[in-house]
Write an enzyme that holds these catalytic residues in place. Structure first.
Site, PDB file in Angstrom:
ATOM      1  N   HIS A 135      -0.170  11.157  42.848  1.00  0.00           N
ATOM      2  CA  HIS A 135      -0.501   9.876  42.214  1.00  0.00           C
ATOM      3  C   HIS A 135      -1.144   8.933  43.226  1.00  0.00           C
ATOM      4  O   HIS A 135      -1.171   9.197  44.428  1.00  0.00           O
ATOM      5  CB  HIS A 135       0.780   9.190  41.690  1.00  0.00           C
ATOM      6  N   HIS A 163      -1.220  11.945  35.380  1.00  0.00           N
ATOM      7  CA  HIS A 163      -2.050  11.416  34.286  1.00  0.00           C
ATOM      8  C   HIS A 163      -3.104  12.439  33.859  1.00  0.00           C
ATOM      9  O   HIS A 163      -3.014  13.626  34.198  1.00  0.00           O
ATOM     10  CB  HIS A 163      -2.670  10.068  34.685  1.00  0.00           C
ATOM     11  N   GLU A 201      -7.326   6.629  38.544  1.00  0.00           N
ATOM     12  CA  GLU A 201      -6.274   7.384  39.227  1.00  0.00           C
ATOM     13  C   GLU A 201      -6.278   8.845  38.783  1.00  0.00           C
ATOM     14  O   GLU A 201      -6.077   9.746  39.597  1.00  0.00           O
ATOM     15  CB  GLU A 201      -4.901   6.761  38.945  1.00  0.00           C
ATOM     16  N   GLU A 218       2.642   8.957  46.178  1.00  0.00           N
ATOM     17  CA  GLU A 218       1.737   7.848  45.846  1.00  0.00           C
ATOM     18  C   GLU A 218       0.860   7.653  47.084  1.00  0.00           C
ATOM     19  O   GLU A 218       1.308   7.123  48.101  1.00  0.00           O
ATOM     20  CB  GLU A 218       2.526   6.572  45.531  1.00  0.00           C
TER      21      GLU A 218
END
Ligand SMILES: [Zn+2]
Length: 285
Positions: free
Chosen positions: A167, A75, A112, A249
């Site tokens: 992430h 992101h 995030e 993650e």
């Protein structure tokens, strides 16, 4: 987080996407080890960080000398202000998907995208200390993105020995722990992962093992059946990669106990140590 049916994303835009051609920044915008502070605009032809430029500062010699690692901070904090651009559809090999997504956040508003950038920078430092040349797909130096297809192309262009996309997930309260996402065998639509499936799995297994040791965190209790490993064919960042690549993650931002870890700088350093340990182990095999 990386949007999927399996992940309890709060909104479609809240999950990591898979995406496409960014109109604002080309592959040359990748941020290379030792490159000057990225003050120039992130337009596609920005000459500040060409992918082939030498490092501004010599790297220490170490066990990873001569190896190139691309780190992909998931992101971008600016994505929220560029919804039109990041919602544009891009080809991910197995279909079409958003260019990028905003990512998730903790209940207290820790995004995030801030988490991924912080861990990625810590990871860069750790790998450079071992002599690796490190390229970030974005370093807080562009207004949004890159799109997920461009994120993949940066690793390909660098002929990276390993690529890790960082992430944190956005799942339901009570869902805890980390998992590593591996590329599935995909062939068609411009994607062919046959050559990277096996080495990517080895990279992912080593990262998972080192992540447990470094952080003390357990593997996800909601994805991967306790292995800490998940395989997906719906992520352009993996489908379009021609070099070994995994997503990590690191935890679930929507769970209060995981969020307490993810918002701790000390824990983020441990996470970076775990990921770096896995990459180093893989590259030295
Ligand atoms: Zn994400």
């Amino acid at each position: 987080m990386v949007a999927a049916l399996a992940c309890a994303c709060l909104t479609a835009a809240g999950c990591a996407g898979d995406g496409g051609q960014s109109p604002a920044a080309g592959p040359g915008a990748a941020t290379r080890t030792g490159s000057p502070s990225p003050s120039s605009p992130p337009s596609s032809t920005a000459p500040s960080a060409p992918a082939t430029s030498p490092s501004a500062e010599p790297l220490p010699r170490g066990p990873l000398t001569g190896r190139t690692v691309v780190i992909d901070p998931g992101h971008n904090p600016g994505n929220r202000e560029h919804t039109r651009e990041i919602n544009s559809q891009v080809d991910i090999g197995t279909g079409r998907k958003e260019c990028d997504t905003t990512g998730t956040a903790t209940d207290s508003g820790y995004a995030e995208a801030r988490f991924t950038l912080d861990v990625s920078r810590r990871l860069r430092t750790l790998l450079e200390e071992q002599g690796a040349e490190v390229v970030l797909t974005q370093d807080g130096d562009r207004p949004f993105g890159p799109c997920v297809d461009e994120r993949a192309r940066i690793g390909n262009k660098e002929r990276a020995d390993a690529v890790v996309s960082v992430h944190a997930d956005g799942s339901a309260t009570g869902n805890r722990g980390f998992h590593v996402i591996l590329p599935a065998a995909v062939d068609g639509g411009g994607a062919d992962t046959a050559k990277i499936v096996t080495p990517s799995r080895e990279l992912g297994v080593r990262i998972a093992g080192n992540f447990v040791r470094a952080t003390g965190s357990a593997a996800s209790n909601y994805i991967g059946g306790g292995t800490g490993l998940d395989t997906r064919d719906d992520l352009g960042g993996l489908n379009l990669s021609t070099v070994p690549k995994v997503f990590v993650e690191c935890g679930n931002m929507r769970d209060p106990e995981d969020a307490a870890l993810l918002t701790s700088a000390g824990w983020r350093q441990k996470a970076a140590l775990g990921i770096a340990g896995g990459i180093s182990s893989y590259l030295k095999k």
